[in-house]
Design an enzyme around this catalytic site. Structure first.
Site, PDB file in Angstrom:
ATOM      1  N   GLU A   5      -8.001   2.525   0.153  1.00 47.53           N
ATOM      2  CA  GLU A   5      -8.126   1.658  -0.593  1.00 47.53           C
ATOM      3  C   GLU A   5      -8.727   0.305  -0.204  1.00 47.53           C
ATOM      4  O   GLU A   5      -9.373  -0.434  -1.166  1.00 47.53           O
ATOM      5  CB  GLU A   5      -6.842   1.181  -1.685  1.00 47.53           C
ATOM      6  CG  GLU A   5      -6.030   0.358  -0.777  1.00 47.53           C
ATOM      7  CD  GLU A   5      -5.414   0.627   0.611  1.00 47.53           C
ATOM      8  OE1 GLU A   5      -5.574   1.879   0.796  1.00 47.53           O
ATOM      9  OE2 GLU A   5      -5.051  -0.397   1.367  1.00 47.53           O
ATOM     10  N   ASP A  27       1.032  -1.087  -0.052  1.00 48.11           N
ATOM     11  CA  ASP A  27       0.006   0.008   0.081  1.00 48.11           C
ATOM     12  C   ASP A  27       0.724   1.066  -0.020  1.00 48.11           C
ATOM     13  O   ASP A  27       1.378   1.591   0.983  1.00 48.11           O
ATOM     14  CB  ASP A  27      -0.987  -0.090   1.336  1.00 48.11           C
ATOM     15  CG  ASP A  27      -1.798   1.315   1.180  1.00 48.11           C
ATOM     16  OD1 ASP A  27      -1.955   2.010   0.333  1.00 48.11           O
ATOM     17  OD2 ASP A  27      -2.618   1.243   2.265  1.00 48.11           O
ATOM     18  N   LYS A  79       1.642   7.697   0.668  1.00 45.79           N
ATOM     19  CA  LYS A  79       2.050   7.863   2.096  1.00 45.79           C
ATOM     20  C   LYS A  79       3.389   8.575   2.192  1.00 45.79           C
ATOM     21  O   LYS A  79       4.249   8.290   1.403  1.00 45.79           O
ATOM     22  CB  LYS A  79       2.035   6.465   2.583  1.00 45.79           C
ATOM     23  CG  LYS A  79       0.747   5.685   2.636  1.00 45.79           C
ATOM     24  CD  LYS A  79       1.090   4.461   3.285  1.00 45.79           C
ATOM     25  CE  LYS A  79      -0.218   3.498   3.449  1.00 45.79           C
ATOM     26  NZ  LYS A  79      -1.294   4.112   4.435  1.00 45.79           N
ATOM     27  N   ARG A 134     -10.944  -0.647   1.926  1.00 44.72           N
ATOM     28  CA  ARG A 134     -12.358  -0.670   1.992  1.00 44.72           C
ATOM     29  C   ARG A 134     -13.053  -0.805   0.664  1.00 44.72           C
ATOM     30  O   ARG A 134     -14.358  -1.351   0.431  1.00 44.72           O
ATOM     31  CB  ARG A 134     -13.189   0.546   2.726  1.00 44.72           C
ATOM     32  CG  ARG A 134     -12.777   1.928   2.191  1.00 44.72           C
ATOM     33  CD  ARG A 134     -12.930   2.951   3.070  1.00 44.72           C
ATOM     34  NE  ARG A 134     -12.022   3.178   3.960  1.00 44.72           N
ATOM     35  CZ  ARG A 134     -11.835   4.134   4.831  1.00 44.72           C
ATOM     36  NH1 ARG A 134     -12.790   4.773   5.184  1.00 44.72           N
ATOM     37  NH2 ARG A 134     -10.938   4.134   5.841  1.00 44.72           N
TER      38      ARG A 134
HETATM   39  N1  BES Z   1      -3.341   0.233   5.104  1.00 42.87           N
HETATM   40  C1  BES Z   1      -3.900   1.359   5.667  1.00 42.87           C
HETATM   41  C2  BES Z   1      -4.226   1.261   7.321  1.00 42.87           C
HETATM   42  C3  BES Z   1      -3.253   1.036   8.111  1.00 42.87           C
HETATM   43  C4  BES Z   1      -2.126   2.005   8.311  1.00 42.87           C
HETATM   44  C5  BES Z   1      -3.207  -0.059   8.735  1.00 42.87           C
HETATM   45  C6  BES Z   1      -1.104   1.724   9.111  1.00 42.87           C
HETATM   46  C7  BES Z   1      -2.128  -0.287   9.776  1.00 42.87           C
HETATM   47  C8  BES Z   1      -1.229   0.661   9.915  1.00 42.87           C
HETATM   48  C9  BES Z   1      -5.124   1.769   4.811  1.00 42.87           C
HETATM   49  O1  BES Z   1      -5.020   1.301   3.778  1.00 42.87           O
HETATM   50  C10 BES Z   1      -4.851   3.263   5.042  1.00 42.87           C
HETATM   51  O2  BES Z   1      -4.292   3.950   4.522  1.00 42.87           O
HETATM   52  N2  BES Z   1      -6.095   3.976   5.666  1.00 42.87           N
HETATM   53  C11 BES Z   1      -6.064   5.312   5.831  1.00 42.87           C
HETATM   54  C12 BES Z   1      -7.337   5.678   5.602  1.00 42.87           C
HETATM   55  C13 BES Z   1      -7.347   7.299   5.576  1.00 42.87           C
HETATM   56  C14 BES Z   1      -6.755   7.736   4.292  1.00 42.87           C
HETATM   57  C15 BES Z   1      -9.130   7.465   5.481  1.00 42.87           C
HETATM   58  C16 BES Z   1      -5.776   5.574   7.308  1.00 42.87           C
HETATM   59  O3  BES Z   1      -6.076   4.723   8.170  1.00 42.87           O
HETATM   60  O4  BES Z   1      -4.948   6.482   7.607  1.00 42.87           O
HETATM   61 ZN    ZN Z   2      -4.359  -0.366   3.131  1.00 43.02          ZN
HETATM   62 MN    MN Z   3      -4.207   2.881   2.417  1.00 48.45          MN
END
Ligand code: BES
Ligand code: ZN
Ligand code: MN
Length: 461
Positions: free
Chosen positions: A312, A233, A240, A314
């Protein structure tokens, strides 16, 4: 590497597990030499103390400190730490533990034996345990093997565990148990109406795909597992920062965990009709990448405004859940490394789960406690529904402000399921940031053992 107990042998070295409170009692009844040795070494039954007692042929016995109940509450599976300190040999738990505590100690021993040595030679723990009398050794071995599989899949980096690698692991597992598989890949996702899996994964060199496995008797209770399989990701165009991207090989942790759980279920031969669905994608960046403000139409027909390409998980899960739900399984379990917010709320070691079904929630909480696989119920909080409703589409994948981020992500997923009372979603972490007993640094198998208990309770007898 497969976890296993040693064959029973007369020469196994006995281990006495000693609580701090019963140390005096132990001293009184132990042979004078053992008592003197324990005293001389400062052994007092403290949690984590391990003392080998010499005898004419080497180690005569081992004393393992078991501390007090409040101390043990601070973590779990302490026997793994004791096992790691012991020299090569075959051991047997001779006294101090019974029933579930004995079973958990034996499992902890097996879980402590995991080593990730795919890319570098590493010493494996050499102390082996004879399966304690009265515990179901084959069952514990099956559970530990599933846990190892999950850790391996997470630990293998995206260079070897992209969508291709994840598909290979998925098919390998299915073949080993005679399960049927289907893979919908690339543009076929569009033809088969799985558009959001396609949109998220299409920027990668390795085509996005949906992996589908079916095993067991059609007449048995239908259990469907859906796991997030984002093999890496980057965040997509909403890239990120380095600090957040560093661990993102683990973003297929949900799929790794449902595969570990599926392996446990199939090895144990549970009477269920099991289905496993994994949307396997890489959230990458290229000219074809999906963009902020794109509006996607999901399999269910709901439109989704993309307000952050980093939300992504969800999206790919939504289409997979809709497909899963169409078959009306008796239980639909979703596991995903879905939000950073879940970690802010509960930290790395306690997994939130969401379900509308109070009975199921009670069973899950009880199972988590019983098998030392901690879970915490969080609410599908209806008053927050407006947060996921944007102006121009049915749903927003990334509500502004980020309040209640794990809850709003869970609410988003629930929108794609009709049979909401049979649905449970777990927002897992998939990682052990600092090593703990039975949990190596790196990939972690979280919530699989608890959900195995729950599924066993719902299997045909
Ligand atoms: N894979 C991440 C969530 C994640 C990040 C899990 C760090 C464990 C550790 C997910 O795809 C994500 O990036 N989520 C974002 C959502 C936001 C952009 C609404 C998040 O949690 O910041
Ligand atoms: Zn993710
Ligand atoms: Mn993500």
């Amino acid at each position: 590497m497969t976890p296993h107990f040693a064959a029973a042998t007369e020469s196994a070295i006995p281990i006495d597990v000693i609580e701090a409170g019963s140390f005096d009692h132990f001293l009184k009844h132990a042979p004078a030499q053992t008592a003197a040795w324990a005293k001389a070494n400062g052994f007092a039954g403290k949690l984590g103390q391990v003392l080998t007692v010499p005898g004419p042929d080497g180690i005569a016995r081992v004393l393992v400190g078991w501390g007090t109940e409040p101390q043990r509450q601070r973590d779990r599976l302490f026997m793994a730490t004791a096992a790691a300190q012991l020299p090569e040999g075959v051991y047997t738990i001779a006294s101090g533990l019974n029933g579930p505590a004995l079973e958990q100690a034996a499992l902890g021993w097996l879980l402590g034996g995991y080593v990730f040595d795919r890319y570098k030679e590493k010493p494996a723990p050499k102390a082996q345990l004879v399966a304690p009398v009265g515990v179901n050794a084959a069952r514990l071995e099956a559970i530990a093997a599933g846990d190892y599989l999950t850790r391996d899949l997470i630990n293998i980096p995206a260079s070897d565990m992209g969508p291709d690698g994840l598909e290979a692991a998925f098919v390998k597992l299915a073949l080993a148990f005679g399960a049927k598989t289907a893979v919908i890949r690339g543009d076929d996702l569009l033809a088969q109406n799985l558009p959001m899996i396609h949109a998220v994964g299409r920027a990668s060199d390795q085509a996005p795909r949906l992996l589908d496995m079916i095993w067991g008797n059609e007449s048995d209770p239908k259990i469907t597992l859906v796991g997030k399989g984002v093999c890496f990701d980057t965040g997509g165009l909403n890239i990120k920062p380095a600090s957040s991207m560093g661990l993102m090989k683990k973003d297929m942790g949900g799929s790794a965990t449902v595969l570990g759980l599926a392996q446990m279920i199939m090895t144990l031969g549970l009477k269920v009709r099991l289905r496993v669905l994994v949307p396997a994608v890489e959230n990458s960046i290229s000219a074809g990448a999906y963009r902020p403000q794109d509006i996607l139409t999901s399999r269910k027909g709901l439109t989704v405004e993309i307000n952050n390409t980093d939300a992504e998980g969800r999206l790919v899960l939504a289409d997979a859940l809709t497909l899963a739900d169409e078959e009306e399984p008796d239980l639909l379990i979703c596991k995903a490394t879905l939000t950073g917010a879940a970690r802010v709320a509960l930290g790395p070691d306690l997994m939130p789960f969401y379900t509308d079904n109070d009975g199921l929630a009670g069973d899950i909480s009880a199972a988590g406690t019983a098998v030392a696989d901690p879970l915490w119920r969080m609410p599908f909080w209806d008053p927050y529904e407006p947060m996921i409703e944007p102006d121009v589409a049915d749903l927003d994948n990334a509500p502004k402000g980020g309040f209640g981020g794990s809850i709003t992500a869970a609410l988003f997923l629930r929108r794609f399921v009709e049979h909401k009372d049979r649905f449970v979603h777990l927002d897992i972490y998939g990682w052990t940031p600092s090593p703990k007993p039975g949990r190596s640094l790196g990939g972690a198998c979280q919530s699989a053992r608890a959900m195995l208990e729950v599924i066993e309770g719902r299997a045909a007898k």
